[in-house]
Design an enzyme around this catalytic site. Structure first.
Site, PDB file in Angstrom:
ATOM      1  N   LYS A 281       0.834  -1.189   0.000  1.00  0.00           N
ATOM      2  CA  LYS A 281       0.000   0.000   0.000  1.00  0.00           C
ATOM      3  C   LYS A 281       0.879   1.252   0.000  1.00  0.00           C
ATOM      4  O   LYS A 281       2.017   1.202   0.455  1.00  0.00           O
ATOM      5  CB  LYS A 281      -0.866   0.036   1.275  1.00  0.00           C
ATOM      6  CG  LYS A 281      -2.018  -0.933   1.298  1.00  0.00           C
ATOM      7  CD  LYS A 281      -2.836  -0.773   2.568  1.00  0.00           C
ATOM      8  CE  LYS A 281      -3.983  -1.762   2.634  1.00  0.00           C
ATOM      9  NZ  LYS A 281      -5.003  -1.572   1.582  1.00  0.00           N
ATOM     10  N   ARG A 355     -10.387 -11.450   1.965  1.00  0.00           N
ATOM     11  CA  ARG A 355     -11.245 -12.500   1.399  1.00  0.00           C
ATOM     12  C   ARG A 355     -10.585 -13.871   1.445  1.00  0.00           C
ATOM     13  O   ARG A 355     -11.263 -14.881   1.505  1.00  0.00           O
ATOM     14  CB  ARG A 355     -11.657 -12.105  -0.028  1.00  0.00           C
ATOM     15  CG  ARG A 355     -10.502 -11.874  -0.960  1.00  0.00           C
ATOM     16  CD  ARG A 355     -10.910 -11.089  -2.197  1.00  0.00           C
ATOM     17  NE  ARG A 355     -11.106  -9.664  -1.935  1.00  0.00           N
ATOM     18  CZ  ARG A 355     -11.530  -8.788  -2.829  1.00  0.00           C
ATOM     19  NH1 ARG A 355     -11.811  -9.178  -4.062  1.00  0.00           N
ATOM     20  NH2 ARG A 355     -11.685  -7.527  -2.514  1.00  0.00           N
TER      21      ARG A 355
HETATM   22  N1  BES Z   1      -8.212  -3.648   4.426  1.00  0.00           N
HETATM   23  C1  BES Z   1      -8.310  -3.262   3.070  1.00  0.00           C
HETATM   24  C2  BES Z   1      -9.567  -2.459   2.785  1.00  0.00           C
HETATM   25  C3  BES Z   1      -9.568  -1.046   3.275  1.00  0.00           C
HETATM   26  C4  BES Z   1      -8.769  -0.080   2.690  1.00  0.00           C
HETATM   27  C5  BES Z   1     -10.404  -0.692   4.294  1.00  0.00           C
HETATM   28  C6  BES Z   1      -8.809   1.227   3.149  1.00  0.00           C
HETATM   29  C7  BES Z   1     -10.459   0.618   4.745  1.00  0.00           C
HETATM   30  C8  BES Z   1      -9.663   1.574   4.186  1.00  0.00           C
HETATM   31  C9  BES Z   1      -8.349  -4.498   2.187  1.00  0.00           C
HETATM   32  O1  BES Z   1      -7.579  -5.561   2.622  1.00  0.00           O
HETATM   33  C10 BES Z   1      -7.824  -4.099   0.869  1.00  0.00           C
HETATM   34  O2  BES Z   1      -6.693  -3.733   0.796  1.00  0.00           O
HETATM   35  N2  BES Z   1      -8.661  -4.167  -0.150  1.00  0.00           N
HETATM   36  C11 BES Z   1      -8.277  -3.781  -1.454  1.00  0.00           C
HETATM   37  C12 BES Z   1      -8.910  -4.755  -2.415  1.00  0.00           C
HETATM   38  C13 BES Z   1      -8.433  -4.612  -3.831  1.00  0.00           C
HETATM   39  C14 BES Z   1      -6.973  -4.960  -3.934  1.00  0.00           C
HETATM   40  C15 BES Z   1      -9.267  -5.514  -4.700  1.00  0.00           C
HETATM   41  C16 BES Z   1      -8.767  -2.366  -1.696  1.00  0.00           C
HETATM   42  O3  BES Z   1      -9.843  -1.997  -1.224  1.00  0.00           O
HETATM   43  O4  BES Z   1      -8.039  -1.602  -2.339  1.00  0.00           O
HETATM   44 MN    MN Z   2      -5.594  -5.401   1.984  1.00  0.00          MN
END
Ligand code: BES
Ligand code: MN
Ligand code: ZN
Length: 503
Positions: A281, A355
């Site tokens: 990230k 997931r």
């Molecule tokens: N934990 C994150 C989702 C998230 C991001 C929650 C920011 C709250 C604030 C999750 O694990 C994630 O990174 N999801 C990705 C999925 C994508 C790669 C399909 C996302 O939301 O970018």
């Molecule tokens: Mn994630």
């Protein structure tokens, strides 16, 4: 904070402050009229001067009101009586807390539960006041050596009911609101605890602690890496691989009624820190990914309240707890893993890790033939795009269940909004090399929250299941950064509704 419920003469309360509502336009509530009477129309003369109109959240702190024993009277505007919603009620209570704290007031006789909230009983209004005030007083300062904020001055608050007859439910109101407040506080504390402390092992230790506290009907089992290997939990193990923190698969089994009653399963995403893994990230706000275990925290908070109140239900909590970090051992984009269900997944983005662990956790639930499965997860940033920070998303394969969650959310103010689970979206998860990919194959297709749920739905086909995406509601960013404890209230309300339903 010490709460009590009493009946008695308003003019004789020897406290630092009485809190009394004023409706718009310049209309005193019942207790206000009484105080007005004893004080020889002191309050109505002030209203006539126009110092307080009764608009929602207006306040006026009065000293030395004639003929009453309380030192002060705080008047609070409640808006128009007919339009008073649950949200307004909570705003009024928050306002009260901030004024009382600013004035360093410690003991209070509060008459706000007498105000008319749409469709809510007196019982509800008192119970909700306690939960809301506890919520407003929350601070997380355990790790500050210099406490910047003063501890809140508020120490004691009594709520007043008109007659003794209304008092016989007092104990159950207090027990219920204390249990809900404590559940919310637990969820907030776990969420706010930094990721170097709140690790998968920390969550597991906490769950064990709960077993000890509620020894009568709560059993805790923690599966270790070897156990997960035996169960072929390739999803959990793939996410955990990059971290030195051992994954923990936490199961809490609460028995509040006959063995033969099918359990409700609550599954909570427990990623104690989500760096994204190899699909790292960006740096900005990455610290907030300590909150990626908020689903787990909400499930633990709910279980604590359930056990505390001995609810006559059987409930299982299932929490896959991992840390998602990049390293030489981490899962790579392109890796194909085998989940506990046997289905294979091509991991195209290691940041879609929630997931993967939920797939194994949901599959694990199946062996217990649950009547219902609800998973709670900070699953997608897309959920914030879709619904912002007021509403969590609910997506499920069973409309009655989804409707029950919508209804519970409306009733308690911890609201959710339904998004669709349509077959048409399933194709987005197609992979040329495995049974499915863990992200959508069409960047332009959007609907990230729905595709996340579509992925999960492949592991819940035989069960009545709903998914709560709490990415937008589990914590606040910015100046007031902190966990919210959502959706503990929602889950408890959902369970309360089940109990009140005739069998
Ligand atoms: N934990 C994150 C989702 C998230 C991001 C929650 C920011 C709250 C604030 C999750 O694990 C994630 O990174 N999801 C990705 C999925 C994508 C790669 C399909 C996302 O939301 O970018
Ligand atoms: Mn994630
Ligand atoms: Zn995550």
């Amino acid at each position: 904070m010490d709460f009590s419920i009493k009946s008695g003469h308003v003019e004789k309360q020897r406290v630092a402050c009485l809190v009394i509502g004023v409706y718009e336009p310049r209309r005193l509530t019942d207790t206000g009229l009484l105080v007005d009477h004893f004080s020889q129309q002191y309050l109505s003369s002030i209203l006539r001067c126009g110092d307080i109109e009764g608009k929602l959240g207006q306040t006026l702190l009065l000293h030395q009101v004639p003929n009453i024993l309380a030192q002060r009277v705080l008047l609070i505007g409640c808006g128009r009586e007919r339009e008073l919603t649950l949200q307004h009620y909570r705003k009024i209570l928050h306002k009260m807390v901030s004024v009382l704290n600013q004035a360093h007031i410690s003991d209070v006789a509060c008459y706000l539960p007498e105000i008319n909230v749409k469709n809510k009983s007196l019982y509800w209004r008192i119970s909700d006041a306690i939960c809301t005030i506890n919520d407003a007083l929350y601070q997380f300062e355990a790790l500050k050596t210099i406490k910047k904020k003063k501890a809140p001055s508020l120490k004691r608050m009594s709520f007043f009911v008109n007659s003794r007859r209304e008092l016989d439910k007092t104990d159950s109101i207090l027990a219920q609101s204390y249990a809900i407040s404590a559940g919310i506080k637990l969820a907030k504390d776990l969420g706010n605890t930094p990721p170097n402390i709140c690790t998968p092992s920390y969550l597991a230790k906490h769950a064990k602690r709960m077993e000890y506290d509620f020894n009568q009907n709560l059993r805790c089992t923690v599966l270790e890496t070897e156990d997960m290997e035996k169960l072929n939990m390739g999803g959990v193990l793939a996410v955990a691989k990059g971290s030195n923190e051992a994954p923990k698969f936490i199961v809490l089994d609460y028995k509040g009624t006959d063995e033969s009653v099918a359990p409700i399963a609550l599954v909570g995403k427990g990623v104690t820190f989500d760096s994204g893994g190899i699909s790292l990230k960006p740096a900005a706000k990455m610290d907030e990914m300590k909150y990626d275990m908020s689903g787990a925290a909400a499930v633990l908070g709910t279980m604590q309240a359930v056990a505390e109140l001995s609810l006559p239900l059987n409930i299982m909590a299932v929490i896959p707890a991992v840390e998602n970090l990049p390293s030489g051992h981490a899962t790579r984009p392109g890796d194909i893993i085998v989940t506990a269900s046997g289905q294979t997944v091509e991991v195209l983005n290691t940041d879609a890790e929630g997931r993967l662990i939920l797939a194994d956790a949901l599959h694990y639930c199946q062996q217990f033939n649950p009547s219902t499965v609800i998973d709670v997860a900070t699953l997608t940033g897309a959920c914030i795009v879709a619904l912002g920070r007021e509403l969590a998303a609910v997506i499920g394969n069973h409309s009655v269940l989804v409707n029950n969650l919508l209804r519970a959310g409306e009733a308690c103010g911890d609201r959710v909004w339904e998004l669709p689970l349509l077959d048409e979206y399933q194709d987005l998860m197609k992979s040329p090399f495995a049974d499915m990919a863990n992200i959508s194959n069409d960047n332009a297709a959007g609907a990230g929250t729905i595709t996340g749920a579509c992925f999960l739905s492949r592991f819940t086909e035989k069960m009545d299941w709903a998914h709560l995406d709490i990415a937008g509601v589990a914590w606040r960013s910015g100046a007031k950064k902190g966990a919210t404890g959502r959706p503990v209230r929602l889950l408890i309300q959902y369970l309360f509704n089940i109990i009140q339903q005739p069998a």
